[in-house]
Design a protein around this motif. Structure first.
Motif, PDB file in Angstrom:
ATOM      1  N   GLY A  75      -5.975  -1.881   4.927  1.00 27.58           N
ATOM      2  CA  GLY A  75      -5.160  -1.009   4.062  1.00 27.58           C
ATOM      3  C   GLY A  75      -4.773   0.493   4.585  1.00 27.58           C
ATOM      4  O   GLY A  75      -3.732   0.825   3.816  1.00 27.58           O
ATOM      5  N   VAL A  76      -5.522   0.536   5.346  1.00 26.92           N
ATOM      6  CA  VAL A  76      -4.882   1.382   6.653  1.00 26.92           C
ATOM      7  C   VAL A  76      -3.207   1.104   7.024  1.00 26.92           C
ATOM      8  O   VAL A  76      -3.043   2.627   6.439  1.00 26.92           O
ATOM      9  CB  VAL A  76      -5.816   1.734   7.275  1.00 26.92           C
ATOM     10  N   GLU A 121      -1.359  -0.200   5.779  1.00 31.06           N
ATOM     11  CA  GLU A 121      -0.701  -0.517   3.948  1.00 31.06           C
ATOM     12  C   GLU A 121       0.274   0.613   4.323  1.00 31.06           C
ATOM     13  O   GLU A 121       0.775   1.543   2.622  1.00 31.06           O
ATOM     14  CB  GLU A 121      -0.567  -1.265   3.023  1.00 31.06           C
ATOM     15  N   ALA A 122      -1.447   1.966   3.132  1.00 33.13           N
ATOM     16  CA  ALA A 122      -1.619   3.107   3.052  1.00 33.13           C
ATOM     17  C   ALA A 122       0.001   4.040   4.158  1.00 33.13           C
ATOM     18  O   ALA A 122       0.332   5.048   3.379  1.00 33.13           O
ATOM     19  CB  ALA A 122      -2.354   4.473   3.184  1.00 33.13           C
ATOM     20  N   ALA A 123      -0.055   4.078   5.500  1.00 34.09           N
ATOM     21  CA  ALA A 123       0.613   4.586   6.756  1.00 34.09           C
ATOM     22  C   ALA A 123       2.290   3.700   5.306  1.00 34.09           C
ATOM     23  O   ALA A 123       3.065   4.905   6.085  1.00 34.09           O
ATOM     24  CB  ALA A 123       0.399   4.276   7.701  1.00 34.09           C
ATOM     25  N   LYS A 124       2.068   2.411   5.667  1.00 29.97           N
ATOM     26  CA  LYS A 124       3.686   2.231   4.927  1.00 29.97           C
ATOM     27  C   LYS A 124       3.596   2.593   4.213  1.00 29.97           C
ATOM     28  O   LYS A 124       5.200   3.240   3.994  1.00 29.97           O
ATOM     29  CB  LYS A 124       3.694   0.395   5.245  1.00 29.97           C
ATOM     30  N   ALA A 125       3.179   3.131   3.145  1.00 35.13           N
ATOM     31  CA  ALA A 125       3.389   3.868   1.667  1.00 35.13           C
ATOM     32  C   ALA A 125       4.012   5.180   1.980  1.00 35.13           C
ATOM     33  O   ALA A 125       4.549   6.161   1.117  1.00 35.13           O
ATOM     34  CB  ALA A 125       2.476   4.166   1.238  1.00 35.13           C
ATOM     35  N   MET A 126       3.693   5.726   3.220  1.00 38.62           N
ATOM     36  CA  MET A 126       3.997   7.454   3.188  1.00 38.62           C
ATOM     37  C   MET A 126       5.198   7.436   4.252  1.00 38.62           C
ATOM     38  O   MET A 126       5.172   8.626   4.899  1.00 38.62           O
ATOM     39  CB  MET A 126       2.494   7.900   3.853  1.00 38.62           C
ATOM     40  N   GLY A 127       5.862   6.207   4.335  1.00 39.45           N
ATOM     41  CA  GLY A 127       6.719   5.950   5.509  1.00 39.45           C
ATOM     42  C   GLY A 127       7.221   6.070   6.865  1.00 39.45           C
ATOM     43  O   GLY A 127       7.647   6.537   7.544  1.00 39.45           O
ATOM     44  N   ALA A 128       5.920   5.476   7.431  1.00 38.92           N
ATOM     45  CA  ALA A 128       5.592   5.630   8.460  1.00 38.92           C
ATOM     46  C   ALA A 128       6.597   4.251   9.366  1.00 38.92           C
ATOM     47  O   ALA A 128       6.619   3.060   8.827  1.00 38.92           O
ATOM     48  CB  ALA A 128       4.625   5.474   9.140  1.00 38.92           C
ATOM     49  N   SER A 129       7.215   5.120  10.297  1.00 39.29           N
ATOM     50  CA  SER A 129       7.598   3.437  11.169  1.00 39.29           C
ATOM     51  C   SER A 129       6.491   2.724  12.166  1.00 39.29           C
ATOM     52  O   SER A 129       5.393   3.397  12.028  1.00 39.29           O
ATOM     53  CB  SER A 129       9.104   4.159  11.724  1.00 39.29           C
ATOM     54  N   GLN A 143       5.311   4.835  14.821  1.00 38.02           N
ATOM     55  CA  GLN A 143       4.462   5.913  14.643  1.00 38.02           C
ATOM     56  C   GLN A 143       3.017   5.224  14.087  1.00 38.02           C
ATOM     57  O   GLN A 143       2.123   5.911  14.360  1.00 38.02           O
ATOM     58  CB  GLN A 143       5.079   6.075  13.016  1.00 38.02           C
TER      59      GLN A 143
END
Lengths: 337, 219
Positions: free
Chosen positions: B118-119, B121-129, B132
C-alpha cells in the motif's frame, strides 16, 4: 468544466490464465468542484475504477481524460507529473512508518523536486489545515486512525492537486471519526475548490457529503445522478440494496400481496406536513411504521420511512394512491427471507 | 600462557575482524544492488522482468548450493589472480565475498518484499519514479529488517572466516586449527572458541539493539 471524463472504460485482469472482467464499458463525467461518490458492494470494481483515474491501473480498453488530457497518450514521465496533480488517500492510510508526520507530508513534495526548506514550510501549513500541527514530530505508529488519515490528506494536498481520490478512506474508522474526516474533506472541497472522488461501500458516506453518485455493480455502471434523486427514487436493484442494506430488497410496485411493505421518502416541503396522520384520518386505515429515519442529504433534511400495509389489496392501493398524490416517493420493499 | 601466544591471539582477533568486516562490506556492495534488482525484476516488483529475474535467481541458487569449504578451494585460481596469493586473510576475503553476495542479495530481496504494498502504491500515486521508490520508500521502510539481515550475515561470515583457517586463511580459526588440531594444544583452541563466541555476541547484540532503536513502527 469537466475534471474527469471516463469513456467506455473496460478493465480485464488475467489471473492464472483466466480473464476476469473488473470493469465493463463504464462511462462517467465528473464536473470540476464536485464531490462525486462511487458506491458499490465489495468486488464491484470501484477500486479498479478509482485507480484508473490516475492510471495506477491501465485500462484494457477505453479512455480516461483528466482536465482534458488523455492519460493514455502520456509518456511515463508526463504521467508521473500528472499523478502529482491528483491526490489520493487510502483505507489503510499508507503512511511511511519510518518517517515522522512532517516528513510524511514533505514526501510528496520531495518527489516532485521541491526544496527541503520550502517543503517543510508548506507541510506545516497543511498540517495546520487538517488540524494536526501539534503531531508534526510524532511517528504514524503513535497516531489514531483518524489522525493518520488527516496526515494522509495533508500529504495528498501538499502538491496542490486539482483532484482528490479517496479510496474507502473512512472504511477503517469508527462512525464519529468518519464524520470528522468527511467534514474535513467537505471543507477542503469548499475552501480549495478541489474535485473529490469518493469510493465507498457505505451509503451514509455518499448521502453525507456527495453531490453526485455513480453506482457500480458487478463491473458495470448501473445508475448515476444527483444523490437526492437516487435516494428518493432508486431505479436499480443495486441502488436499492445499498440504500436499505442487503437484508431487504425492493420489488416492483405492481405486485399486490398480503402484508406489503413500502418505503416512502419525504421531499423537503412534505417533511413539515403530517402526511401520515392526514392519510390515516382520511382513509381510516391503520398503517404500521416499521422504520423511520431522517437523513441529511446535500444539506436538506430528508425523511425515510418503511410502512407495513394492511392485508386488504383495495386498502393497499388506496394508501399508495393517496401517498403518491401528496408528491412523496413510494417504492415497494419486501424482505428476502 | 606466554606473551607470544597472547600477541598471536590479538593478531588473530584483528585478522578475523578484518576478514569479517571486509567481506561484509564488499559483500553488500555487490549483494545490495543484486537484491534490489531481484526485488524490482520479480513477479510483484516495480518492473517485472522474468528473464532477468530467472538469471539472477539461478546464479544465486548455484553459488549458495556449493558448500563454503568447497567454494574456498574451487576459487583458489581466481583468488590468486585477484590478490596474488591464495592464503592469508586478504585472500580469504575473496571466497567469503563470493559466498556472501548471493546470500545478502536474498536477504535484501526478502526484506524489501516485506514492505507494505500500500505504501508503494501511495508513492506511485504521488508520481514517484521507480528509482525514488527504491531509495526513498523501500530502503527506508525496510531499514529495520535490512539491519537485522546485516547482523545475521555478519555472524555467518564470522563463522565462515574461521572455517577458512583449515586452508591457511588466517585469523582465530587458523589458530584453532593449527594449535588445537595439529598440535593438540586444547587450551589455545578453547580460548579461540571463547573469543569467537564473544565477538559473535557483540555483533549480534549491537546489531539488534541498533535495529530496534532505529525502528519507529512500535514504541
Amino acid at each position: 468544466m469537466i475534471a474527469v471524463e471516463i469513456k467506455h472504460l473496460t478493465k480485464n485482469f488475467d489471473i492464472e490464465g483466466h480473464t476476469i472482467a473488473a470493469l465493463k464499458d463504464v462511462s462517467l463525467t465528473i464536473e470540476k468542484g464536485d464531490i462525486f461518490g462511487v458506491i458499490g458492494m465489495s468486488g464491484a470494481g470501484k477500486s479498479t475504477l478509482v485507480r484508473s483515474i490516475n492510471f495506477l491501473e491501465k485500462p484494457t480498453d477505453g479512455n480516461i481524460y483528466v482536465e482534458g488530457v488523455d492519460l493514455g497518450t502520456l509518456s511515463e514521465r508526463e504521467l508521473r507529473r500528472m499523478r502529482s496533480k491528483i491526490g489520493m488517500i487510502f483505507q489503510n492510510f499508507n503512511l511511511l512508518e519510518q518517517r515522522n508526520v512532517l516528513d510524511n507530508v514533505c514526501f510528496s513534495l520531495e518527489i516532485n523536486g521541491t526544496k527541503r526548506r520550502e517543503a517543510k514550510k508548506r507541510a506545516l501549513e497543511l498540517l495546520k489545515l487538517v488540524k494536526i500541527e501539534d503531531k508534526a514530530k510524532a511517528y504514524p505508529s503513535q497516531l489514531s486512525g483518524g489522525q493518520k488519515q488527516r496526515v494522509a490528506i495533508a500529504r495528498a494536498l501538499a502538491t496542490d492537486p486539482q483532484i482528490l481520490l479517496c479510496d474507502e478512506a473512512t472504511s477503517a474508522l469508527d462512525p464519529q471519526t468518519t464524520a470528522s474526516i468527511l467534514e474535513l474533506i467537505k471543507e477542503i472541497n469548499e475552501k480549495l475548490g478541489i474535485t473529490v472522488v469518493i469510493i465507498t461501500h457505505q451509503m451514509s458516506v455518499v448521502t453525507d457529503i456527495c453531490k453526485k453518485v455513480a453506482i457500480i455493480d458487478n463491473g458495470k455502471l448501473v445508475e448515476t445522478g444527483r444523490v437526492e434523486e437516487i435516494f428518493n427514487d432508486p431505479k436499480s436493484d443495486a441502488a436499492r440494496e445499498l440504500l436499505l442494506g442487503n437484508k431487504i430488497s425492493f420489488q416492483p410496485l405492481k405486485k399486490l400481496e398480503e402484508g406489503r411493505r413500502i418505503r416512502i421518502v419525504f421531499r423537503e416541503n412534505s417533511a413539515y406536513e403530517p402526511i401520515l396522520s392526514n392519510l390515516i384520518l382520511k382513509l381510516q386505515i391503520p398503517v404500521n411504521i416499521l422504520k423511520a429515519d431522517t437523513k441529511n442529504i446535500g444539506g436538506k433534511a430528508v425523511g425515510e420511512m418503511i410502512l407495513g400495509l394492511p392485508e386488504d389489496g383495495g386498502q393497499q392501493a388506496d394508501i399508495i394512491r393517496e401517498l403518491k398524490k401528496t408528491g412523496i416517493y413510494v417504492t415497494e420493499v419486501s424482505e428476502i427471507e | 600462557m606466554n606473551e607470544k601466544v597472547i600477541w598471536m591471539l590479538v593478531e588473530g582477533i584483528g585478522e578475523t575482524l578484518y576478514m569479517t568486516l571486509g567481506s561484509v562490506i564488499i559483500g553488500y556492495v555487490i549483494g545490495l544492488p543484486l537484491g534490489i534488482l531481484l526485488y524490482v525484476s520479480g513477479k510483484n516488483g516495480l518492473r517485472p522482468c522474468g528473464l532477468l529475474y530467472r538469471i539472477l535467481d539461478f546464479i544465486c541458487n548455484i553459488i549458495r548450493s556449493i558448500p563454503f569449504l568447497i567454494l574456498l578451494i574451487l576459487l583458489i585460481p581466481f583468488t590468486r589472480l585477484l590478490v596474488g596469493q591464495s592464503y592469508g586473510s586478504t585472500a580469504t576475503i575473496v571466497p567469503l565475498v563470493v559466498c556472501a553476495a548471493p546470500y545478502i542479495a536474498r536477504v535484501v530481496e526478502s526484506s524489501l518484499t516485506d514492505v507494505d504494498a500500500g505504501v508503494i502504491e501511495a508513492a506511485k500515486a504521488m508520481g514517484a519514479s521507480n528509482l525514488q521508490i527504491v531509495f526513498k520508500v523501500l530502503l527506508v521502510e525496510a531499514k529495520t529488517s535490512l539491519l537485522t539481515g546485516f547482523t545475521i550475515t555478519t555472524g555467518l561470515l564470522l563463522g565462515y572466516s574461521a572455517m577458512s583457517g583449515t586452508v591457511g586463511g588466517g585469523g582465530l580459526g587458523d589458530i584453532a586449527v593449527r594449535y588445537g588440531y595439529y598440535r593438540w594444544q586444547t587450551g589455545i583452541m578453547i580460548v579461540t572458541v571463547i573469543l569467537l563466541i564473544v565477538i559473535f555476541q557483540i555483533i549480534q547484540t549491537v546489531g539488534m539493539k541498533l535495529s530496534k532503536k532505529l525502528d519507529h513502527r512500535k514504541r
